[in-house]
Enzyme design. Sequence first.
Site, mmCIF file in Angstrom:
data_model
loop_
_atom_site.group_PDB
_atom_site.id
_atom_site.type_symbol
_atom_site.label_atom_id
_atom_site.label_comp_id
_atom_site.label_asym_id
_atom_site.label_seq_id
_atom_site.Cartn_x
_atom_site.Cartn_y
_atom_site.Cartn_z
ATOM 1 N N SER A 39 -2.297 -3.378 -7.860
ATOM 2 C CA SER A 39 -3.642 -3.133 -8.408
ATOM 3 C C SER A 39 -3.715 -3.748 -9.799
ATOM 4 C CB SER A 39 -3.891 -1.633 -8.550
ATOM 5 O OG SER A 39 -3.852 -1.014 -7.297
ATOM 6 N N ARG A 81 -0.743 6.226 -14.194
ATOM 7 C CA ARG A 81 -0.173 4.887 -14.448
ATOM 8 C C ARG A 81 0.182 4.725 -15.929
ATOM 9 N NH1 ARG A 81 -0.621 5.308 -9.745
ATOM 10 N NH2 ARG A 81 -1.126 3.683 -8.237
ATOM 11 N N GLU A 107 -3.989 -2.693 -15.338
ATOM 12 C CA GLU A 107 -2.810 -1.852 -15.080
ATOM 13 C C GLU A 107 -1.527 -2.558 -15.534
ATOM 14 O OE1 GLU A 107 -2.423 0.457 -11.137
ATOM 15 O OE2 GLU A 107 -0.606 -0.735 -11.249
HETATM 16 N N1 EPU Z 1 -12.546 -0.325 -1.756
HETATM 17 C C1 EPU Z 1 -13.600 -1.159 -1.470
HETATM 18 N N2 EPU Z 1 -13.432 -2.505 -1.610
HETATM 19 C C2 EPU Z 1 -12.251 -3.044 -2.001
HETATM 20 C C3 EPU Z 1 -11.167 -2.195 -2.294
HETATM 21 C C4 EPU Z 1 -11.343 -0.828 -2.165
HETATM 22 O O1 EPU Z 1 -14.694 -0.710 -1.124
HETATM 23 O O2 EPU Z 1 -12.152 -4.270 -2.090
HETATM 24 C C5 EPU Z 1 -12.680 1.123 -1.547
HETATM 25 C C6 EPU Z 1 -11.856 1.546 -0.334
HETATM 26 O O3 EPU Z 1 -12.584 1.428 0.855
HETATM 27 C C7 EPU Z 1 -11.542 2.980 -0.633
HETATM 28 C C8 EPU Z 1 -11.486 3.014 -2.153
HETATM 29 O O4 EPU Z 1 -12.108 1.826 -2.624
HETATM 30 O O5 EPU Z 1 -12.577 3.828 -0.202
HETATM 31 C C9 EPU Z 1 -10.082 3.127 -2.696
HETATM 32 O O6 EPU Z 1 -9.248 2.119 -2.159
HETATM 33 P P1 EPU Z 1 -7.718 2.408 -1.708
HETATM 34 O O7 EPU Z 1 -7.624 3.676 -0.959
HETATM 35 O O8 EPU Z 1 -7.202 1.150 -1.078
HETATM 36 O O9 EPU Z 1 -6.935 2.711 -3.022
HETATM 37 P P2 EPU Z 1 -7.105 2.150 -4.476
HETATM 38 O O10 EPU Z 1 -7.817 3.144 -5.316
HETATM 39 O O11 EPU Z 1 -7.670 0.794 -4.380
HETATM 40 C C10 EPU Z 1 -4.873 3.200 -5.388
HETATM 41 C C11 EPU Z 1 -3.742 2.722 -6.253
HETATM 42 C C12 EPU Z 1 -2.746 1.907 -5.428
HETATM 43 C C13 EPU Z 1 -2.210 2.797 -4.322
HETATM 44 C C14 EPU Z 1 -3.384 3.286 -3.466
HETATM 45 C C15 EPU Z 1 -2.935 4.298 -2.435
HETATM 46 C C16 EPU Z 1 -4.598 2.468 -8.513
HETATM 47 C C17 EPU Z 1 -5.085 1.517 -9.556
HETATM 48 N N3 EPU Z 1 -4.267 1.919 -7.347
HETATM 49 O O12 EPU Z 1 -5.564 2.039 -4.943
HETATM 50 O O13 EPU Z 1 -1.679 1.571 -6.286
HETATM 51 O O14 EPU Z 1 -1.294 2.088 -3.500
HETATM 52 O O15 EPU Z 1 -4.364 3.956 -4.303
HETATM 53 O O16 EPU Z 1 -2.563 5.476 -3.053
HETATM 54 O O17 EPU Z 1 -4.507 3.662 -8.763
HETATM 55 C C18 EPU Z 1 -0.816 -0.111 -7.753
HETATM 56 O O18 EPU Z 1 -0.912 0.718 -8.645
HETATM 57 O O19 EPU Z 1 -0.387 -1.278 -7.952
HETATM 58 C C19 EPU Z 1 -1.268 0.243 -6.407
HETATM 59 C C20 EPU Z 1 -1.296 -0.647 -5.402
#
Ligand code: EPU
Length: 356
Positions: free
Chosen positions: A256, A178, A352
Amino acid sequence: MLPAPTTPPAPGASLAIEQDVSLRPYNSFGLPAVAHTLVHVRSDADVRRLLGHPEHGRAAKLVLGGGSNLILSRDPQAVVLRVEVAGRRLLAEHDDAWIIESGAGENWHELVAWTLDQGWPGLENLALIPGTVGAAPVQNIGAYGLELKDRFESLDAVDLVTGRSVTLDARACNFGYRDSIFKQGGFGGLAGKSLITRVRLRLPRPWQPVLGYLDLQRRMAETGDSSPDARTIFEWVCAIRRAKLPDPARIGNAGSFFKNPIVSAEQCKDIIGRDPEIVHYPMPDGTVKLAAGWLIDACGWKGKSVGRAAVYERQALVLVNRGGASGAEVVTLARAIQESVYGRFGIRLEPEPVIV
Ligand code: EPU
């Protein structure tokens, strides 16, 4: 950096400048702020016209793409440049890749959908990411196992002081998680110093699916489809995003709100010792990425709010506008989350979006 062809401003052509413009429709969080001066930029030449403008030429400038990665905490003092460079085309077709070129003002998701319709797959994992094509390299957008840098060829940008156009390849863009040279300040960084006008993408041939991400593996298991085509992956990604993330057209948000923090293996071991459930991903270089959403969720923030700014009920990493939130409320909520995560885990979450 290679010099790009420089078009001199057409004689007599004028700039589209507006005064006292509400930026609410121009930022996906729907925050209220007013631009004293807003300039619609449709070409490199428009930037050069602006630089020659007697009143605004030397003023500070704020580049606005789709406004999907921006938190307006006050009225910007700078002249706001809204990037509206249009047009998309197949630039070249090689044996090993299609090269696509798009104006920076085009909508990112529409570009993804268009390339698929044309039979040029490769961007499907990045479907439904809000924002413009020009904003995509700024924060090296990424989702479901793919980042922009994996499909990047080059971009054109205009220097906001000299008006010179340059072409930057991936190396010059200094992409990170990012992050890119366009977010980096100081010597060598280009934050606030240039405006991206065109982006070129390389879609490798033959197409190969990117299916490593857990959510996609789950879809494969559920549907029994172990070799989905690009269209199917596109639809899966859209469905996964719609289930987890709020649609900015209905609920203001900036995706995010925090980056997933990266810690050393030792630090991670320590945290796992205290919280064995913590969601974490070992990185190739030995560091470990922690799920910021999990950390925020574990601190009990889901659904909590400050004024009209709130933590999204379905994904704690996303802050939302419940209608009528101010930028100050969003910033106060974000700070409170940072303090609480630091208090419990000793980890500093980094926002971010760009906060103005
Ligand atoms: N989780 C929780 N509680 C929550 C949210 C997440 O326990 O409220 C856990 C989920 O269960 C999962 C883990 O955290 O095991 C990761 O969550 P998720 O797979 O939804 O992905 P993320 O790390 O939250 C990242 C990117 C997103 C992207 C997704 C899919 C960043 C900051 N965010 O989210 O990017 O769409 O992976 O690849 O890297 C963005 O940058 O705006 C964005 C939406």
